[in-house]
Design a protein around this motif. Structure first.
Motif, mmCIF file in Angstrom:
data_model
loop_
_atom_site.group_PDB
_atom_site.id
_atom_site.type_symbol
_atom_site.label_atom_id
_atom_site.label_comp_id
_atom_site.label_asym_id
_atom_site.label_seq_id
_atom_site.Cartn_x
_atom_site.Cartn_y
_atom_site.Cartn_z
ATOM 1 N N ASP A 1 7.720 -12.788 6.633
ATOM 2 C CA ASP A 1 6.853 -11.613 6.788
ATOM 3 C C ASP A 1 7.669 -10.345 6.964
ATOM 4 O O ASP A 1 7.300 -9.296 6.455
ATOM 5 C CB ASP A 1 5.924 -11.781 7.993
ATOM 6 C CG ASP A 1 4.621 -12.472 7.628
ATOM 7 O OD1 ASP A 1 4.372 -12.652 6.433
ATOM 8 O OD2 ASP A 1 3.865 -12.808 8.554
ATOM 9 N N GLY A 2 8.772 -10.441 7.676
ATOM 10 C CA GLY A 2 9.615 -9.274 7.906
ATOM 11 C C GLY A 2 10.184 -8.728 6.612
ATOM 12 O O GLY A 2 10.262 -7.506 6.417
ATOM 13 N N VAL A 3 10.570 -9.616 5.707
ATOM 14 C CA VAL A 3 11.119 -9.178 4.416
ATOM 15 C C VAL A 3 10.032 -8.505 3.584
ATOM 16 O O VAL A 3 10.277 -7.469 2.950
ATOM 17 C CB VAL A 3 11.735 -10.377 3.662
ATOM 18 C CG1 VAL A 3 12.163 -9.974 2.274
ATOM 19 C CG2 VAL A 3 12.908 -10.955 4.445
ATOM 20 N N ILE A 4 8.841 -9.062 3.603
ATOM 21 C CA ILE A 4 7.728 -8.484 2.845
ATOM 22 C C ILE A 4 7.393 -7.093 3.390
ATOM 23 O O ILE A 4 7.164 -6.149 2.624
ATOM 24 C CB ILE A 4 6.490 -9.409 2.892
ATOM 25 C CG1 ILE A 4 6.775 -10.701 2.130
ATOM 26 C CG2 ILE A 4 5.263 -8.708 2.319
ATOM 27 C CD1 ILE A 4 5.710 -11.758 2.274
ATOM 28 N N ARG B 1 9.445 -5.079 4.983
ATOM 29 C CA ARG B 1 10.545 -4.170 4.636
ATOM 30 C C ARG B 1 10.445 -3.723 3.183
ATOM 31 O O ARG B 1 10.618 -2.541 2.874
ATOM 32 C CB ARG B 1 11.884 -4.854 4.888
ATOM 33 C CG ARG B 1 12.178 -5.001 6.373
ATOM 34 C CD ARG B 1 13.472 -5.700 6.649
ATOM 35 N NE ARG B 1 14.559 -4.993 5.997
ATOM 36 C CZ ARG B 1 15.734 -5.550 5.702
ATOM 37 N NH1 ARG B 1 15.945 -6.811 6.004
ATOM 38 N NH2 ARG B 1 16.678 -4.853 5.123
ATOM 39 N N ILE B 2 10.151 -4.654 2.286
ATOM 40 C CA ILE B 2 9.986 -4.289 0.871
ATOM 41 C C ILE B 2 8.787 -3.357 0.714
ATOM 42 O O ILE B 2 8.839 -2.375 -0.028
ATOM 43 C CB ILE B 2 9.835 -5.560 0.003
ATOM 44 C CG1 ILE B 2 11.145 -6.336 -0.027
ATOM 45 C CG2 ILE B 2 9.391 -5.202 -1.414
ATOM 46 C CD1 ILE B 2 11.045 -7.712 -0.656
ATOM 47 N N GLY B 3 7.718 -3.652 1.428
ATOM 48 C CA GLY B 3 6.535 -2.797 1.382
ATOM 49 C C GLY B 3 6.824 -1.390 1.887
ATOM 50 O O GLY B 3 6.355 -0.410 1.305
ATOM 51 N N LEU B 4 7.607 -1.290 2.954
ATOM 52 C CA LEU B 4 7.959 0.035 3.481
ATOM 53 C C LEU B 4 8.776 0.835 2.464
ATOM 54 O O LEU B 4 8.535 2.028 2.276
ATOM 55 C CB LEU B 4 8.748 -0.112 4.789
ATOM 56 C CG LEU B 4 7.950 -0.517 6.027
ATOM 57 C CD1 LEU B 4 8.888 -0.799 7.194
ATOM 58 C CD2 LEU B 4 6.948 0.552 6.398
ATOM 59 N N VAL B 5 9.709 0.175 1.807
ATOM 60 C CA VAL B 5 10.510 0.869 0.795
ATOM 61 C C VAL B 5 9.624 1.311 -0.368
ATOM 62 O O VAL B 5 9.723 2.451 -0.841
ATOM 63 C CB VAL B 5 11.667 -0.031 0.298
ATOM 64 C CG1 VAL B 5 12.355 0.580 -0.899
ATOM 65 C CG2 VAL B 5 12.674 -0.271 1.420
ATOM 66 N N LEU B 6 8.733 0.427 -0.820
ATOM 67 C CA LEU B 6 7.849 0.784 -1.935
ATOM 68 C C LEU B 6 6.884 1.912 -1.568
ATOM 69 O O LEU B 6 6.712 2.858 -2.344
ATOM 70 C CB LEU B 6 7.061 -0.448 -2.396
ATOM 71 C CG LEU B 6 7.860 -1.494 -3.165
ATOM 72 C CD1 LEU B 6 6.984 -2.712 -3.464
ATOM 73 C CD2 LEU B 6 8.396 -0.910 -4.445
ATOM 74 N N LEU C 1 10.429 6.212 5.651
ATOM 75 C CA LEU C 1 9.931 4.867 5.373
ATOM 76 C C LEU C 1 10.938 4.062 4.546
ATOM 77 O O LEU C 1 11.165 2.873 4.809
ATOM 78 C CB LEU C 1 8.594 4.933 4.637
ATOM 79 C CG LEU C 1 7.383 5.341 5.468
ATOM 80 C CD1 LEU C 1 6.140 5.430 4.583
ATOM 81 C CD2 LEU C 1 7.145 4.374 6.601
ATOM 82 N N VAL C 2 11.543 4.705 3.555
ATOM 83 C CA VAL C 2 12.550 4.022 2.738
ATOM 84 C C VAL C 2 13.731 3.604 3.606
ATOM 85 O O VAL C 2 14.228 2.469 3.505
ATOM 86 C CB VAL C 2 13.003 4.915 1.559
ATOM 87 C CG1 VAL C 2 14.227 4.342 0.883
ATOM 88 C CG2 VAL C 2 11.874 5.072 0.552
#
Length: 133
Positions: free
Chosen positions: A2-5, A7-12, A45-46
């Motif tokens: 969940d943490g990786v998802i 983090r990817i969501g925050l970057v996107l 956020l990125v």
């Protein structure tokens, strides 16, 4: 996972926010003040999503809670961007109306000056006529 998802969501979301605010400013739908604020928020956020030190808090969230938190945050962020877009449009319309009122006041003043000049000319003509008779 969940943490990786998250983090990817925050970057996107950060990247989308940067591009969207730049695009909205380029087509004059948002003022520069709001565009800069949203772009800085997007950069934050990125950075939070890309740098593991800033996103270490995502490991401590329960599975599913992080995704729900991310979805709710995205909805709130979307609404905040829409609100700033609406405020920007109202500010631009207000500025345009103020310019139109200023032009109308100037035109009204010119008409009043012409009317005063004509009235004075007619009074002078009436005085000359009354002195002749």
């Amino acid at each position: 996972m969940d943490g990786v998802i998250i983090r990817i969501g925050l970057v996107l979301v950060g990247a989308i926010l940067i591009v969207y605010s730049f695009w909205m400013h380029s087509i004059k739908r948002i003022t520069i003040n709001f565009a800069v604020i949203w772009e800085l928020f997007g950069v934050c956020l990125v950075l939070i999503g890309a740098i593991p030190v800033f996103s270490s808090w995502t490991r401590y969230m329960a599975p599913g809670t992080g995704i729900a938190f991310f979805c709710v945050g995205s909805v709130v962020l979307f609404e905040a961007v829409q609100l700033s877009q609406t405020i920007s449009q109202l500010t631009l319309k207000n500025r345009e109306l103020a310019m139109q009122v200023a032009l109308l006041n100037q035109e009204n003043e010119q008409i009043m000056n012409k009317l005063e000049y004509i009235t004075k000319a007619l009074e002078d003509a009436d005085e000359k006529d009354s002195l002749r008779h």
